[in-house]
Scaffold this active site. Structure first.
Site, PDB file in Angstrom:
ATOM      1  N   SER A 174      23.482  40.373 -92.089  1.00 49.88           N
ATOM      2  CA  SER A 174      24.021  41.250 -91.046  1.00 49.88           C
ATOM      3  C   SER A 174      25.243  40.646 -90.370  1.00 49.88           C
ATOM      4  CB  SER A 174      22.960  41.510 -89.974  1.00 49.88           C
ATOM      5  OG  SER A 174      21.794  42.036 -90.554  1.00 49.88           O
ATOM      6  N   GLU A 233      15.415  31.962 -82.645  1.00 47.71           N
ATOM      7  CA  GLU A 233      16.754  31.802 -82.076  1.00 47.71           C
ATOM      8  C   GLU A 233      16.876  30.595 -81.153  1.00 47.71           C
ATOM      9  OE1 GLU A 233      15.037  34.634 -82.189  1.00 47.71           O
ATOM     10  OE2 GLU A 233      16.178  35.728 -83.697  1.00 47.71           O
ATOM     11  N   ASP A 286      19.271  51.847 -84.565  1.00 54.77           N
ATOM     12  CA  ASP A 286      18.209  50.880 -84.252  1.00 54.77           C
ATOM     13  C   ASP A 286      17.770  50.933 -82.791  1.00 54.77           C
ATOM     14  OD1 ASP A 286      17.911  49.979 -86.792  1.00 54.77           O
ATOM     15  OD2 ASP A 286      19.070  48.136 -86.529  1.00 54.77           O
ATOM     16  N   PHE A 298      19.679  38.893 -79.832  1.00 53.00           N
ATOM     17  CA  PHE A 298      18.646  37.878 -80.031  1.00 53.00           C
ATOM     18  C   PHE A 298      19.230  36.475 -79.837  1.00 53.00           C
ATOM     19  CE2 PHE A 298      17.322  41.334 -83.185  1.00 53.00           C
ATOM     20  CZ  PHE A 298      16.808  42.112 -82.169  1.00 53.00           C
TER      21      PHE A 298
END
Lengths: 282, 319
Positions: free
Chosen positions: B34, B55, B114, B80
């Site tokens: 991504s 993360e 999303d 994130f």
């Protein structure tokens, strides 16, 4: 070669004495979790670490990362006694302006390799250093000292998986398992046992020892170094407030400095320990 | 030129850096595809590290790599990376003043379908208050590539805010990119649009619309939110007397706030802020969402006209 264990035992008493004076002078700090660290750090700085206090920037030096940053009075005292900076400077702990911050600040003092004080972060940094070292074919070891309460932080286990996945055998974790955290016993606040099994399940080589028995400490460091292909963790069972009767196993001493009379009593106890060791050594 | 997402520009820049600088490494928490760091991973597999969906560890590991002299790019979704990695960015990266670059893709509403959980609308506010942090939000893929290369040369922590969706290329290959220096894309004296990211294109279009009505708007591309280009902002305040900010980000603490901090203290002029009005995102087509959240050129035009009514001795008015 095995170090002079009696000399290290005597040294540990001296370190405790100076450290408590330092915290008392500062008027605040964390005596309990600093006292439990003394043999762990003594074994590193007077035995295991490849380091040179005269060259704190030596690129191939082993690293000691104190992830449980509140234990820094112990680290500062060890660094001063090891010659990283003048002992007199210990008296500036926590006093503005000072290089001896309340929690360690990387680069503020020779020998402070990492900033900490927000728990759970050290192991990730140890891994990053080990990954970089692998690319650069640098063969040093990285020790990451954590508290047992600190293991409640999720990031520790994220990092534990990373060390395992990348087979970071230069990384050696040390858990100062003193069994107490700020508000009480670890097993009452949030139980983290069985510790050794947990680390093993995460792919680590775990060694469990009495963290105040300097012989066991140095043996554990030696054993860890022989392990290849996986990270190692030394689970050092310790006593919070070790060495001072009224501080031992009492979480009230997590973050309180001794008052003058308390300091005097503590120093008296340490004097007695020093005498006993001297008598034993004869 | 065809539309292209800013994340693609980042991915290309990272590969270029990989070729020119062996110290550059990249890491991700299973979002390298991504974030387009996968192109780097394919070319330099030994210098790419996965840490799993974690993360906090991602940012901490990047810090460790930098402590040992590497030039790491930690890549994930903006939300994130910043949302979960903020404490690590603060202590491990900024407090230690490390040379860590953090690239957040899917910033803003452009994640679209999303929905709110991945639509980062707060990172400028979160990050620009961290000492030593640099915050960059490129406006197109060309600029994103230049920003990536410039970030590597800029010492210290840098955050790159990138978008998922293709956006028009509005800069030219020969345009310089300097961290901290706003670029003027259009001259004007009646007001100034100060925009960042994909809203820069909307500001240009709004300026065109206003020009047809005899209102000349200056357009500044403020790609670096921090350190902010005070000189460009103050010139705009002095020379045009009115400022509209535009960002794909909450109006609280973002570009608008950063510009206002400069303006109110040094040369107060009327301002309007176009951005997301203290709310979460939602699912939908990104183009639809930009309309629904009032981030379109017509929204900027409206804000500009409203502002000109408030401006003392408004230029363009007959009185």
């Amino acid at each position: 070669m095995m170090p002079d264990l009696n000399a290290l035992r005597r040294l540990a008493v001296d370190l405790r004495r100076d450290m408590l004076r330092t915290i008392a002078t500062a008027g605040s700090g964390h005596p309990g979790g600093s006292l439990s660290l003394v043999e762990i750090l003594t074994g590193l700085f007077w035995y295991k670490l490849r380091h040179d206090p005269a060259r704190p920037d030596w690129p191939d030096r082993d690293l000691c990362l104190l992830s449980k940053g509140h234990g820094c009075p112990a680290l500062y005292t060890v660094l001063a006694w090891r010659g990283y900076f003048p002992k007199e400077e210990l008296a500036t702990l926590r006093r503005y302006p000072t290089r001896l911050q309340g929690h360690p600040e990387r680069g503020s003092l020779p020998g402070i390799e990492m900033s900490s004080g927000s728990l759970g972060q050290g192991l990730s940094m140890a891994n990053g250093i080990a990954l970089a070292d692998r690319l650069d074919q640098r063969a040093r070891r990285i020790f990451c000292v954590m508290g047992d309460g600190e293991l409640q932080e999720g990031q520790v286990w994220e990092a534990a998986m990373t060390s395992h996945h990348h087979r970071l055998d230069r990384v050696c974790g040390i858990v100062d398992a003193n069994g107490l955290q700020q508000n009480g016993p670890v097993k009452e606040i949030q139980d983290i046992e069985p510790l050794a099994d947990k680390w093993r399940a995460f792919g680590w080589h775990a060694i469990e020892i009495d963290g105040h028995d300097i012989a066991q400490v140095v043996q554990a460091y030696d054993e860890a170094e022989t392990v290849q292909g996986k990270p190692q963790v030394v689970i050092a069972r310790t006593v919070k407030g070790k060495g001072i009767s009224f501080m031992e196993n009492n979480h009230a001493w997590h973050g309180v400095a001794p008052k003058p009379d308390e300091l005097a009593r503590a120093l008296k106890e340490l004097d007695a320990q020093a005498e006993a060791l001297a008598a034993h050594g004869k | 030129m065809a539309n292209k997402p800013t994340r693609d520009g980042f991915g290309e820049g990272l590969v270029e850096l990989g070729k020119s600088n062996p110290n550059v490494v990249a890491l991700s928490g299973d979002l390298e595809d991504s974030a387009r760091a996968i192109w780097f991973k394919q070319q330099f597999p030994d210098r790419f590290f996965s840490v799993g969906i974690a993360e906090q560890d991602l940012v901490g590991t990047a810090a460790g790599l930098a402590m040992a002299g590497k030039l790491p790019f930690a890549c994930s979704f903006s939300q994130f990376l910043v949302g979960k990695g903020l404490e690590q960015m603060r202590l491990a990266v900024c407090y230690q003043r490390l040379n860590v670059k953090m690239a957040g893709s899917h910033g803003g509403l452009s994640v679209g379908a999303d929905g709110a959980t991945a639509e980062a609308l707060e990172e400028f506010a979160h990050l620009r208050c961290l000492p030593h942090m640099t915050v960059i939000c490129p406006c197109d893929a060309l600029e994103a590539k230049k920003a990536t290369i410039a970030a590597a040369a800029h010492p210290g922590p840098v955050y790159l805010r990138l978008g998922r969706n293709p956006v028009p290329i509005i800069t030219k290959p020969e345009d310089p990119f300097t961290v901290g220096a706003a670029s003027q894309l259009r001259a004007g004296q009646d007001l100034t649009f100060i925009a960042t990211g994909v809203l820069v294109a909307h500001a240009l279009e709004a300026a065109e619309q206003l020009a047809r009505e005899g209102i000349e708007a200056r357009v500044l591309n403020l790609h670096t939110i921090k350190p902010i280009d005070q000189a460009a902002i103050l010139s705009a305040a002095r020379e045009t007397g009115a400022i509209v900010t535009a960002e794909e980000h909450t109006i609280l603490g973002g570009l608008g706030g950063a510009v206002a901090e400069v303006v109110v203290q040094q040369h107060p002029v009327p301002m309007r802020m176009v951005g997301v009005m203290d709310r979460f995102g939602t699912s939908g087509d990104p183009a639809e969402l930009l309309k629904a959240f009032h981030l379109m050129p017509e929204d900027l035009v409206k804000a500009a006209k409203d502002l000109l009514r408030a401006k003392p001795h408004a230029c363009g008015s007959k009185t």
